[in-house]
Motif scaffolding. Structure first.
Motif, PDB file in Angstrom:
ATOM      1  N   PRO A  28      10.881  68.435   7.734  1.00 21.78           N
ATOM      2  CA  PRO A  28      10.360  67.065   7.796  1.00 21.78           C
ATOM      3  C   PRO A  28       9.271  66.827   6.765  1.00 21.78           C
ATOM      4  N   GLN A  29       9.258  65.636   6.209  1.00 18.94           N
ATOM      5  CA  GLN A  29       8.189  65.246   5.287  1.00 18.94           C
ATOM      6  C   GLN A  29       6.907  65.150   6.093  1.00 18.94           C
ATOM      7  N   THR A  30       5.857  65.802   5.622  1.00 20.85           N
ATOM      8  CA  THR A  30       4.610  65.893   6.360  1.00 20.85           C
ATOM      9  C   THR A  30       3.453  65.400   5.503  1.00 20.85           C
ATOM     10  N   ALA A  31       2.552  64.650   6.128  1.00 23.25           N
ATOM     11  CA  ALA A  31       1.327  64.214   5.462  1.00 23.25           C
ATOM     12  C   ALA A  31       0.166  65.001   6.047  1.00 23.25           C
ATOM     13  N   CYS A  84       6.827  59.829   6.081  1.00 22.92           N
ATOM     14  CA  CYS A  84       6.516  61.088   6.767  1.00 22.92           C
ATOM     15  C   CYS A  84       6.816  60.955   8.261  1.00 22.92           C
ATOM     16  N   SER A  85       7.403  61.985   8.821  1.00 27.59           N
ATOM     17  CA  SER A  85       7.653  61.986  10.259  1.00 27.59           C
ATOM     18  C   SER A  85       6.574  62.771  11.005  1.00 27.59           C
ATOM     19  N   ILE A  86       5.739  63.489  10.258  1.00 29.07           N
ATOM     20  CA  ILE A  86       4.617  64.225  10.848  1.00 29.07           C
ATOM     21  C   ILE A  86       3.371  63.928  10.024  1.00 29.07           C
ATOM     22  N   VAL A  87       2.256  63.663  10.720  1.00 27.29           N
ATOM     23  CA  VAL A  87       0.963  63.457  10.066  1.00 27.29           C
ATOM     24  C   VAL A  87      -0.032  64.397  10.732  1.00 27.29           C
ATOM     25  N   VAL A  88      -0.709  65.217   9.918  1.00 29.82           N
ATOM     26  CA  VAL A  88      -1.724  66.137  10.419  1.00 29.82           C
ATOM     27  C   VAL A  88      -3.064  65.692   9.851  1.00 29.82           C
ATOM     28  N   THR A  89      -4.083  65.639  10.712  1.00 27.06           N
ATOM     29  CA  THR A  89      -5.424  65.310  10.242  1.00 27.06           C
ATOM     30  C   THR A  89      -6.377  66.463  10.533  1.00 27.06           C
ATOM     31  N   GLU A  99      -9.997  56.156  13.112  1.00 30.22           N
ATOM     32  CA  GLU A  99     -10.083  55.102  12.091  1.00 30.22           C
ATOM     33  C   GLU A  99      -9.059  55.332  10.975  1.00 30.22           C
ATOM     34  N   VAL A 100      -8.946  56.570  10.533  1.00 30.91           N
ATOM     35  CA  VAL A 100      -8.015  56.880   9.440  1.00 30.91           C
ATOM     36  C   VAL A 100      -6.571  56.674   9.881  1.00 30.91           C
ATOM     37  N   ILE A 101      -6.218  57.140  11.069  1.00 33.71           N
ATOM     38  CA  ILE A 101      -4.835  56.978  11.547  1.00 33.71           C
ATOM     39  C   ILE A 101      -4.505  55.507  11.736  1.00 33.71           C
ATOM     40  N   ARG A 102      -5.419  54.743  12.292  1.00 35.46           N
ATOM     41  CA  ARG A 102      -5.157  53.311  12.460  1.00 35.46           C
ATOM     42  C   ARG A 102      -5.010  52.626  11.102  1.00 35.46           C
ATOM     43  N   ALA A 103      -5.830  53.006  10.134  1.00 36.32           N
ATOM     44  CA  ALA A 103      -5.734  52.409   8.800  1.00 36.32           C
ATOM     45  C   ALA A 103      -4.452  52.836   8.095  1.00 36.32           C
ATOM     46  N   ALA A 104      -4.068  54.094   8.270  1.00 33.94           N
ATOM     47  CA  ALA A 104      -2.863  54.603   7.608  1.00 33.94           C
ATOM     48  C   ALA A 104      -1.602  53.981   8.195  1.00 33.94           C
ATOM     49  N   ALA A 105      -1.647  53.620   9.459  1.00 35.88           N
ATOM     50  CA  ALA A 105      -0.538  52.952  10.143  1.00 35.88           C
ATOM     51  C   ALA A 105       0.796  53.683   9.978  1.00 35.88           C
ATOM     52  N   PRO A 106       0.887  54.941  10.467  1.00 37.91           N
ATOM     53  CA  PRO A 106       2.181  55.622  10.388  1.00 37.91           C
ATOM     54  C   PRO A 106       3.224  54.876  11.204  1.00 37.91           C
ATOM     55  N   ALA A 107       4.471  55.039  10.853  1.00 36.43           N
ATOM     56  CA  ALA A 107       5.566  54.348  11.533  1.00 36.43           C
ATOM     57  C   ALA A 107       5.612  54.755  13.001  1.00 36.43           C
ATOM     58  N   PRO A 108       6.024  53.840  13.881  1.00 36.37           N
ATOM     59  CA  PRO A 108       6.203  54.214  15.287  1.00 36.37           C
ATOM     60  C   PRO A 108       7.135  55.422  15.397  1.00 36.37           C
ATOM     61  N   GLY A 109       6.775  56.342  16.279  1.00 37.07           N
ATOM     62  CA  GLY A 109       7.567  57.543  16.457  1.00 37.07           C
ATOM     63  C   GLY A 109       7.094  58.715  15.625  1.00 37.07           C
ATOM     64  N   THR A 110       6.135  58.474  14.727  1.00 35.14           N
ATOM     65  CA  THR A 110       5.582  59.549  13.913  1.00 35.14           C
ATOM     66  C   THR A 110       4.764  60.479  14.806  1.00 35.14           C
ATOM     67  N   LEU A 111       4.932  61.776  14.628  1.00 38.51           N
ATOM     68  CA  LEU A 111       4.127  62.746  15.357  1.00 38.51           C
ATOM     69  C   LEU A 111       2.811  62.918  14.620  1.00 38.51           C
ATOM     70  N   VAL A 112       1.700  62.683  15.324  1.00 39.31           N
ATOM     71  CA  VAL A 112       0.367  62.829  14.738  1.00 39.31           C
ATOM     72  C   VAL A 112      -0.305  64.016  15.412  1.00 39.31           C
ATOM     73  N   ILE A 113      -0.739  64.974  14.602  1.00 36.49           N
ATOM     74  CA  ILE A 113      -1.424  66.161  15.102  1.00 36.49           C
ATOM     75  C   ILE A 113      -2.836  66.136  14.543  1.00 36.49           C
ATOM     76  N   THR A 134      -0.794  64.350  19.446  1.00 37.90           N
ATOM     77  CA  THR A 134      -1.211  65.557  20.148  1.00 37.90           C
ATOM     78  C   THR A 134      -2.526  66.032  19.563  1.00 37.90           C
ATOM     79  N   HIS A 135      -3.356  66.650  20.387  1.00 42.60           N
ATOM     80  CA  HIS A 135      -4.641  67.191  19.928  1.00 42.60           C
ATOM     81  C   HIS A 135      -4.804  68.565  20.516  1.00 42.60           C
TER      82      HIS A 135
END
Length: 135
Positions: A28-31, A84-89, A99-113, A134-135
């Motif tokens: 998967p494409q990951t950010a 990207c289907s996965i975003v890691v911060t 704030e960053v995730i809300r500003a980045a606005a990943p597509a619905p269904g994106t997994l954010v870690i 997930t955290h």
């Protein structure tokens, strides 16, 4: 007696266990957003594992460490999460991550870690964002 009698019969198509991720044909494409002490090391490990990776950090010096690589350096969090289907911060705290995730606005269904050091209330607040989290 035939040898075929000793071979167990196939039970038919195997189904993925419920809740288990499907194995994609391509990774998967990951950010990865946040390339400080911890984030830069985590991003390198993901890239070494073969994940196609886009990175972003507000500090240009942190971004420059990824210049001579196949890792895509992005100009903004929004650009990093595109496709990207996965975003890691890995950010200073949960408030900044939110704030960053809300500003980045990943597509619905994106997994954010989020690997940031965050307070539980920040994690719950980010949970209201329309992405898997997930955290």
């Amino acid at each position: 007696m035939s040898v075929d009698n000793n071979v167990p019969k196939s039970p038919g198509p195997q189904q993925q266990p419920r809740g288990a991720p499907a194995t994609p044909a391509t990774p998967p494409q990951t950010a990865f957003i946040g390339l400080g002490r911890m984030g830069s090391r985590l991003a390198w490990r993901l890239a070494e594992a073969g994940l196609p990776l886009a990175v972003y950090d507000a500090d240009q010096g942190a971004m420059d460490r990824f210049r001579a690589t196949r890792i895509r350096r992005s100009r903004s969090p929004e650009a990093a999460v595109l496709d990207c289907s996965i975003v890691v911060t890995a950010l200073p705290n949960g408030r900044v991550a939110r704030e960053v995730i809300r500003a980045a606005a990943p597509a619905p269904g994106t997994l954010v870690i989020d690997t940031s050091n965050g307070a539980p209330e920040d994690t719950r607040a980010l949970g209201a964002t329309p992405v898997s989290y997930t955290h």
